[in-house]
Enzyme design. Structure first.
Site, mmCIF file in Angstrom:
data_model
loop_
_atom_site.group_PDB
_atom_site.id
_atom_site.type_symbol
_atom_site.label_atom_id
_atom_site.label_comp_id
_atom_site.label_asym_id
_atom_site.label_seq_id
_atom_site.Cartn_x
_atom_site.Cartn_y
_atom_site.Cartn_z
ATOM 1 N N ASP A 58 -94.132 -141.250 -87.953
ATOM 2 C CA ASP A 58 -93.162 -140.150 -88.036
ATOM 3 C C ASP A 58 -93.001 -139.485 -86.668
ATOM 4 O O ASP A 58 -91.886 -139.158 -86.243
ATOM 5 C CB ASP A 58 -93.602 -139.087 -89.060
ATOM 6 C CG ASP A 58 -92.994 -139.327 -90.439
ATOM 7 O OD1 ASP A 58 -92.672 -140.495 -90.745
ATOM 8 O OD2 ASP A 58 -92.849 -138.358 -91.207
ATOM 9 N N ASP A 65 -99.018 -143.769 -90.949
ATOM 10 C CA ASP A 65 -98.027 -142.931 -91.626
ATOM 11 C C ASP A 65 -97.654 -141.755 -90.720
ATOM 12 O O ASP A 65 -96.478 -141.455 -90.501
ATOM 13 C CB ASP A 65 -98.611 -142.428 -92.950
ATOM 14 C CG ASP A 65 -97.641 -141.529 -93.705
ATOM 15 O OD1 ASP A 65 -96.460 -141.886 -93.794
ATOM 16 O OD2 ASP A 65 -98.074 -140.465 -94.194
ATOM 17 N N TYR A 94 -105.288 -144.660 -98.720
ATOM 18 C CA TYR A 94 -104.216 -144.650 -99.720
ATOM 19 C C TYR A 94 -104.647 -145.327 -101.020
ATOM 20 O O TYR A 94 -104.119 -145.005 -102.083
ATOM 21 C CB TYR A 94 -102.973 -145.379 -99.184
ATOM 22 C CG TYR A 94 -101.997 -144.508 -98.440
ATOM 23 C CD1 TYR A 94 -102.415 -143.700 -97.397
ATOM 24 C CD2 TYR A 94 -100.653 -144.510 -98.781
ATOM 25 C CE1 TYR A 94 -101.509 -142.922 -96.697
ATOM 26 C CE2 TYR A 94 -99.736 -143.732 -98.090
ATOM 27 C CZ TYR A 94 -100.173 -142.939 -97.054
ATOM 28 O OH TYR A 94 -99.268 -142.169 -96.377
ATOM 29 N N ASP A 118 -106.378 -138.572 -82.523
ATOM 30 C CA ASP A 118 -105.921 -137.253 -82.048
ATOM 31 C C ASP A 118 -105.333 -137.382 -80.645
ATOM 32 O O ASP A 118 -104.265 -136.853 -80.333
ATOM 33 C CB ASP A 118 -107.053 -136.203 -82.106
ATOM 34 C CG ASP A 118 -108.361 -136.674 -81.506
ATOM 35 O OD1 ASP A 118 -108.507 -137.882 -81.211
ATOM 36 O OD2 ASP A 118 -109.273 -135.837 -81.329
ATOM 37 N N LYS A 174 -110.552 -143.538 -85.337
ATOM 38 C CA LYS A 174 -111.324 -142.303 -85.168
ATOM 39 C C LYS A 174 -112.791 -142.725 -85.187
ATOM 40 O O LYS A 174 -113.596 -142.259 -86.002
ATOM 41 C CB LYS A 174 -110.962 -141.303 -86.286
ATOM 42 C CG LYS A 174 -111.525 -139.905 -86.100
ATOM 43 C CD LYS A 174 -110.886 -139.109 -84.970
ATOM 44 C CE LYS A 174 -111.610 -137.777 -84.788
ATOM 45 N NZ LYS A 174 -111.113 -137.021 -83.603
HETATM 46 C C1 IPM Z 1 -93.797 -143.765 -95.651
HETATM 47 C C2 IPM Z 1 -93.805 -142.678 -96.677
HETATM 48 C C3 IPM Z 1 -94.684 -143.112 -97.839
HETATM 49 C C4 IPM Z 1 -96.091 -143.274 -97.303
HETATM 50 C C5 IPM Z 1 -94.656 -142.204 -99.061
HETATM 51 C C6 IPM Z 1 -93.254 -141.966 -99.553
HETATM 52 C C7 IPM Z 1 -95.532 -142.739 -100.169
HETATM 53 O O1 IPM Z 1 -94.217 -141.479 -96.119
HETATM 54 O O2 IPM Z 1 -93.384 -144.897 -95.993
HETATM 55 O O3 IPM Z 1 -94.193 -143.506 -94.516
HETATM 56 O O4 IPM Z 1 -96.854 -142.312 -97.217
HETATM 57 O O5 IPM Z 1 -96.455 -144.406 -96.977
HETATM 58 MG MG MG Z 2 -94.489 -141.565 -94.001
#
Ligand code: IPM
Ligand code: MG
Length: 356
Positions: A251, A247, A140, A223, A191
């Site tokens: 999710d 990240d 990032y 993975d 990884k």
């Molecule tokens: C998160 C989001 C952020 C990230 C974005 C909005 C920059 O997806 O907080 O997970 O990628 O960190």
């Molecule tokens: Mg995110």
């Protein structure tokens, strides 16, 4: 001493959900919580007002606050802007500017919402895992980065995955400390079979592990970790990983619970100062309709009480109040199922306040 909380509502549903979380803070203030609240702009809201997603003045305000409560940033309105002034940049800038390197993302399945998961109940029931995501390094932020045009006229895009040993060490320590307070099981995700940088990550985690002999450590390639998360998520308790892997995996983990609208997060620096925000985004499609789920933001207040304000009893109270409204059958649209009562953002916030 009075602690300062900076409230950055942001974009989309941000202002609506933050309003409900602030109501919860106001109740606790009446019961002795010694905090003062300030407001500021971040994301598209800041870009509209000042031409950039996070001004130096707001960053300074954030630095002098003890904790930050954030709604969400982003939306289609700003998607065509240069990447340097897109709302997301404001978020990255505040994370980096405050050195909030340790991002805690719990994924908890509330028994009341067991039906909301797309996975079989026996796979997810009782799920309670914590992803510890490195938040201020890795791909990032790595340099060099960009898109350049080569001699033949073709474009070439590049980003750099980079970690120093000390960056890995501090996030590893953060994760081990959390593992010590939970079930003493930690899985580090990398990884290492392909990326040298994460091979080093694994070595550093191994060396930090020596200071935590009680913690059972395992390592997993990302993975496989993604696959295991959907196959048998209850094998995990605490997971620690890089910024980008975190990240993605967070999710996936959030969706195991079926309700991303329920999940809070904390981003902490080395001294316990933190920014607290729901895991979900700004949901521009439902912004302004009063239907968004405020519970993730309210639960983020609970994390703030626990991790920055050292008010564990109040944190418990907020979490119990949330469970109570779920027990009462109240549901916002995102977690609604037949036989429950559909409510809007404000009604949900009011119900939590009443339960408190
Ligand atoms: C998160 C989001 C952020 C990230 C974005 C909005 C920059 O997806 O907080 O997970 O990628 O960190
Ligand atoms: Mg995110």
């Amino acid at each position: 001493m009075t602690k300062k909380i900076l409230v950055l509502a942001g974009d989309g549903i941000g202002p609506e959900i933050v309003t409900e979380a602030v109501k919860v803070i106001e109740v606790l203030k009446k019961d002795g919580l010694d905090v003062s609240l300030e407001d500021g702009l971040i994301g598209g809201a800041s870009t509209d007002a000042y031409g950039e997603p996070l001004t130096e003045a707001t960053l300074k305000q954030a630095k002098s606050a003890d904790a930050i409560l954030l709604g969400a940033v982003g939306g289609p309105k700003w998607e065509s802007l240069d990447i340097a002034i897109r709302p997301e940049k404001g978020l990255l800038k505040i994370r980096a500017g405050l050195e909030l390197f340790s991002n805690l993302r719990p994924a908890i399945l509330y028994p009341q919402l067991a039906d909301a998961s797309t996975l079989k109940p026996e796979v997810v029931s009782g799920l309670d895992l914590m992803i510890v995501r490195e938040l201020t390094g890795g791909i990032y932020f790595g340099q060099p980065r960009g898109v350049e045009t080569m001699e033949n006229g073709e474009r070439r895009g590049f980003n750099t995955l980079v970690y120093t040993e000390s960056e890995v060490e501090r996030i590893a320590r953060s994760a081990f400390e959390i593992a010590m307070k939970r079930s003493k099981k930690l899985c580090s995700v990398d990884k290492a079979n392909v990326l040298e940088c994460t091979e080093m990550w694994r070595e550093v985690v191994e060396s930090v592990a020596k200071d935590y002999p009680e913690v059972e450590v395992s390592h997993m390639y990302v993975d496989n970790a993604a696959m295991q998360l959907v196959r048998a998520p209850k094998q995990f308790d605490v997971m620690v990983t890089t910024n980008m892997f975190g990240d993605i995996l967070s999710d996936a983990a959030a969706m195991l619970t079926g309700s991303i609208g329920m999940l809070p997060s904390a981003s902490l620096d080395a001294n316990g100062k933190g920014m607290y925000e729901p895991i979900h985004g700004s949901a521009p499609d439902i912004a302004g309709q009063g239907v968004a789920n405020p519970l993730a933001t309210i639960l983020s207040v609970a994390m703030m009480l626990r991790y920055t304000l050292n008010e564990a009893a109040m944190a418990d109270r907020v979490e119990k109040a949330v469970e109570k409204v779920l027990d009462q059958g109240l549901r916002t649209a995102d977690i609604y199922s037949e036989g429950t009562t559909k409510v809007g953002t404000k009604e949900m916030g009011d119900a939590v306040v009443a339960a408190l």
